[in-house]
Motif scaffolding. Sequence first.
Motif, PDB file in Angstrom:
ATOM      1  N   LEU A 123     -66.326   7.759  62.218  1.00 21.97           N
ATOM      2  CA  LEU A 123     -67.199   7.471  63.367  1.00 21.97           C
ATOM      3  C   LEU A 123     -66.639   8.096  64.640  1.00 21.97           C
ATOM      4  CD1 LEU A 123     -69.516   5.951  64.792  1.00 21.97           C
ATOM      5  CD2 LEU A 123     -68.004   3.962  64.932  1.00 21.97           C
ATOM      6  N   HIS A 124     -65.328   8.000  64.848  1.00 24.63           N
ATOM      7  CA  HIS A 124     -64.718   8.552  66.056  1.00 24.63           C
ATOM      8  C   HIS A 124     -64.886  10.073  66.100  1.00 24.63           C
ATOM      9  CE1 HIS A 124     -63.311   4.573  66.440  1.00 24.63           C
ATOM     10  NE2 HIS A 124     -62.232   4.680  65.690  1.00 24.63           N
ATOM     11  N   VAL A 125     -64.695  10.723  64.962  1.00 16.76           N
ATOM     12  CA  VAL A 125     -64.842  12.183  64.918  1.00 16.76           C
ATOM     13  C   VAL A 125     -66.304  12.576  65.119  1.00 16.76           C
ATOM     14  CG1 VAL A 125     -64.548  14.242  63.495  1.00 16.76           C
ATOM     15  CG2 VAL A 125     -62.802  12.448  63.457  1.00 16.76           C
ATOM     16  N   ARG A 126     -67.209  11.815  64.523  1.00 18.59           N
ATOM     17  CA  ARG A 126     -68.645  12.089  64.700  1.00 18.59           C
ATOM     18  C   ARG A 126     -69.054  11.917  66.161  1.00 18.59           C
ATOM     19  NH1 ARG A 126     -70.104   9.137  60.746  1.00 18.59           N
ATOM     20  NH2 ARG A 126     -70.897   7.299  61.837  1.00 18.59           N
ATOM     21  N   ARG A 127     -68.476  10.914  66.818  1.00 19.39           N
ATOM     22  CA  ARG A 127     -68.775  10.670  68.236  1.00 19.39           C
ATOM     23  C   ARG A 127     -68.274  11.845  69.092  1.00 19.39           C
ATOM     24  NH1 ARG A 127     -66.791   5.174  69.126  1.00 19.39           N
ATOM     25  NH2 ARG A 127     -68.826   4.408  68.461  1.00 19.39           N
ATOM     26  N   LEU A 128     -67.110  12.385  68.733  1.00 18.86           N
ATOM     27  CA  LEU A 128     -66.585  13.552  69.452  1.00 18.86           C
ATOM     28  C   LEU A 128     -67.507  14.754  69.266  1.00 18.86           C
ATOM     29  CD1 LEU A 128     -64.400  15.184  70.974  1.00 18.86           C
ATOM     30  CD2 LEU A 128     -63.251  15.511  68.762  1.00 18.86           C
ATOM     31  N   ALA A 129     -67.962  14.974  68.026  1.00 18.25           N
ATOM     32  CA  ALA A 129     -68.844  16.111  67.737  1.00 18.25           C
ATOM     33  C   ALA A 129     -70.142  16.006  68.532  1.00 18.25           C
ATOM     34  CB  ALA A 129     -69.139  16.178  66.240  1.00 18.25           C
ATOM     35  N   ALA A 130     -70.669  14.778  68.654  1.00 21.77           N
ATOM     36  CA  ALA A 130     -71.902  14.580  69.430  1.00 21.77           C
ATOM     37  C   ALA A 130     -71.666  14.900  70.905  1.00 21.77           C
ATOM     38  CB  ALA A 130     -72.385  13.142  69.264  1.00 21.77           C
ATOM     39  N   PHE A 131     -70.502  14.536  71.413  1.00 23.85           N
ATOM     40  CA  PHE A 131     -70.165  14.823  72.811  1.00 23.85           C
ATOM     41  C   PHE A 131     -70.043  16.330  73.037  1.00 23.85           C
ATOM     42  CE2 PHE A 131     -66.698  15.770  75.828  1.00 23.85           C
ATOM     43  CZ  PHE A 131     -67.255  15.270  77.002  1.00 23.85           C
ATOM     44  N   LEU A 132     -69.414  17.027  72.089  1.00 17.80           N
ATOM     45  CA  LEU A 132     -69.203  18.465  72.222  1.00 17.80           C
ATOM     46  C   LEU A 132     -70.483  19.264  71.993  1.00 17.80           C
ATOM     47  CD1 LEU A 132     -65.869  18.849  70.191  1.00 17.80           C
ATOM     48  CD2 LEU A 132     -66.108  18.903  72.680  1.00 17.80           C
ATOM     49  N   GLY A 133     -71.313  18.771  71.056  1.00 18.26           N
ATOM     50  CA  GLY A 133     -72.496  19.525  70.666  1.00 18.26           C
ATOM     51  C   GLY A 133     -72.151  20.666  69.724  1.00 18.26           C
ATOM     52  N   ARG A 134     -70.994  20.573  69.100  1.00 14.47           N
ATOM     53  CA  ARG A 134     -70.547  21.600  68.150  1.00 14.47           C
ATOM     54  C   ARG A 134     -69.511  20.964  67.219  1.00 14.47           C
ATOM     55  NH1 ARG A 134     -67.630  22.823  72.963  1.00 14.47           N
ATOM     56  NH2 ARG A 134     -65.370  23.095  72.573  1.00 14.47           N
ATOM     57  N   PRO A 135     -69.069  21.665  66.174  1.00 13.39           N
ATOM     58  CA  PRO A 135     -68.110  21.068  65.234  1.00 13.39           C
ATOM     59  C   PRO A 135     -66.847  20.576  65.938  1.00 13.39           C
ATOM     60  CG  PRO A 135     -69.027  23.059  64.301  1.00 13.39           C
ATOM     61  CD  PRO A 135     -69.518  22.999  65.719  1.00 13.39           C
ATOM     62  N   PRO A 136     -66.325  19.429  65.510  1.00 12.33           N
ATOM     63  CA  PRO A 136     -65.174  18.835  66.201  1.00 12.33           C
ATOM     64  C   PRO A 136     -63.895  19.650  66.107  1.00 12.33           C
ATOM     65  CG  PRO A 136     -65.642  17.663  64.150  1.00 12.33           C
ATOM     66  CD  PRO A 136     -66.781  18.603  64.383  1.00 12.33           C
ATOM     67  N   ASP A 137     -63.752  20.490  65.063  1.00 10.62           N
ATOM     68  CA  ASP A 137     -62.519  21.276  64.930  1.00 10.62           C
ATOM     69  C   ASP A 137     -62.467  22.450  65.905  1.00 10.62           C
ATOM     70  OD1 ASP A 137     -64.615  22.518  63.584  1.00 10.62           O
ATOM     71  OD2 ASP A 137     -63.311  23.427  62.072  1.00 10.62           O
ATOM     72  N   THR A 138     -63.539  22.632  66.713  1.00  8.24           N
ATOM     73  CA  THR A 138     -63.532  23.687  67.736  1.00  8.24           C
ATOM     74  C   THR A 138     -63.098  23.143  69.098  1.00  8.24           C
ATOM     75  OG1 THR A 138     -65.857  23.313  68.358  1.00  8.24           O
ATOM     76  CG2 THR A 138     -65.427  24.886  66.563  1.00  8.24           C
ATOM     77  N   ALA A 139     -62.758  21.854  69.165  1.00  7.71           N
ATOM     78  CA  ALA A 139     -62.385  21.226  70.437  1.00  7.71           C
ATOM     79  C   ALA A 139     -61.084  21.804  70.977  1.00  7.71           C
ATOM     80  CB  ALA A 139     -62.248  19.716  70.258  1.00  7.71           C
ATOM     81  N   THR A 140     -61.003  21.870  72.298  1.00  6.63           N
ATOM     82  CA  THR A 140     -59.771  22.254  72.980  1.00  6.63           C
ATOM     83  C   THR A 140     -59.115  20.994  73.545  1.00  6.63           C
ATOM     84  OG1 THR A 140     -60.844  22.535  75.124  1.00  6.63           O
ATOM     85  CG2 THR A 140     -60.832  24.447  73.628  1.00  6.63           C
ATOM     86  N   SER A 141     -57.888  21.132  74.022  1.00  3.91           N
ATOM     87  CA  SER A 141     -57.221  19.967  74.624  1.00  3.91           C
ATOM     88  C   SER A 141     -57.970  19.490  75.858  1.00  3.91           C
ATOM     89  CB  SER A 141     -55.769  20.307  74.962  1.00  3.91           C
ATOM     90  OG  SER A 141     -55.709  21.390  75.873  1.00  3.91           O
ATOM     91  N   GLU A 142     -58.571  20.432  76.600  1.00  3.48           N
ATOM     92  CA  GLU A 142     -59.367  20.029  77.775  1.00  3.48           C
ATOM     93  C   GLU A 142     -60.632  19.290  77.343  1.00  3.48           C
ATOM     94  OE1 GLU A 142     -60.597  19.547  81.759  1.00  3.48           O
ATOM     95  OE2 GLU A 142     -58.660  19.901  80.790  1.00  3.48           O
ATOM     96  N   ASP A 143     -61.238  19.710  76.232  1.00  3.17           N
ATOM     97  CA  ASP A 143     -62.414  18.995  75.698  1.00  3.17           C
ATOM     98  C   ASP A 143     -62.039  17.541  75.392  1.00  3.17           C
ATOM     99  OD1 ASP A 143     -64.213  21.129  75.740  1.00  3.17           O
ATOM    100  OD2 ASP A 143     -63.570  21.844  73.766  1.00  3.17           O
TER     101      ASP A 143
END
Length: 288
Positions: free
Chosen positions: A31-51
């Motif tokens: 759920l936490h990872v899915r929530r991050l992906a929804a915030f980013l609007g893209r796959p969660p493994d593409t997140a940066t530290s600033e994201d």
Amino acid sequence: MTQAITPLRQRMIDDMRMRKLAPKTQSAYLLHVRRLAAFLGRPPDTATSEDLRLFQLHLVEQGFTSSALNVTITGLKFFFEVTVHHPELMARMHPVPVPRKLPQVLSRDEAARLIASACSPKYRAALSVAYGAGLRASEVVGLKVTDVDSGRMVLRVEQGKGHKDRYAMLSPALLDCLRAWWRTARAEGKILHGGWLFPGQNPVDPLGVRQLNRAIHAAADLARIDKHVSMHILRHSFATHLLEQKVDIRVIQTLLGHKRLDTTALYAQVATDLLREVISPLDTLQPA
């Protein structure tokens, strides 16, 4: 139509299964990872530290509690450290202090009224176990008939919190209560041989924690107890009342299954009988 599981999600599921994380923990992490992906609007493994920094700020603005923030960070830490092998991305997500509140405790009179107000012998016995042995709700419903050891006067708690077995105390009064419940339930065919001590509607299944919580709320209303009552308040009351009876705090730690002594020591702050025994220095002053 069932949505296909992405390879990334499946990899995370496999990583959690390999480590035998509890099903609830697995669901929460996903759920936490899915929530991050929804915030980013893209796959969660593409997140940066600033994201991730901005995501934590977003959760704060959404009103997440300190506990909820820390649980989210723990889930994302697993994802980035274990599944995608980028632990450095978590450098800008920071756990936050959780305010430590004193637990609410029932008086002995309130505990007696609460148990007496339970709607059936099964629930009276279940509440008696929670108060008389200090068990968590999940541990109460997980008891089997064979876990009651009258010879050694202990209750065997299998796989309690932290996946640990332990023994809890079984007092003579609690044993009498459980025997009375067992005789009634066996006569009515509600308990199977070697089955659950507190079965659900189908004796094959245990009583649910949610059902137990509903029962204690109904009992609290009937007993006219104004405090916020939950199953855990009986565990808190068990520990506090033992401390007031001068039971060694390390013994109480063992009975509760606490890993750390400072967790148990919190009850010293709510043991009002002990506070009343302390003589204030004001009372020792001589008149001027």
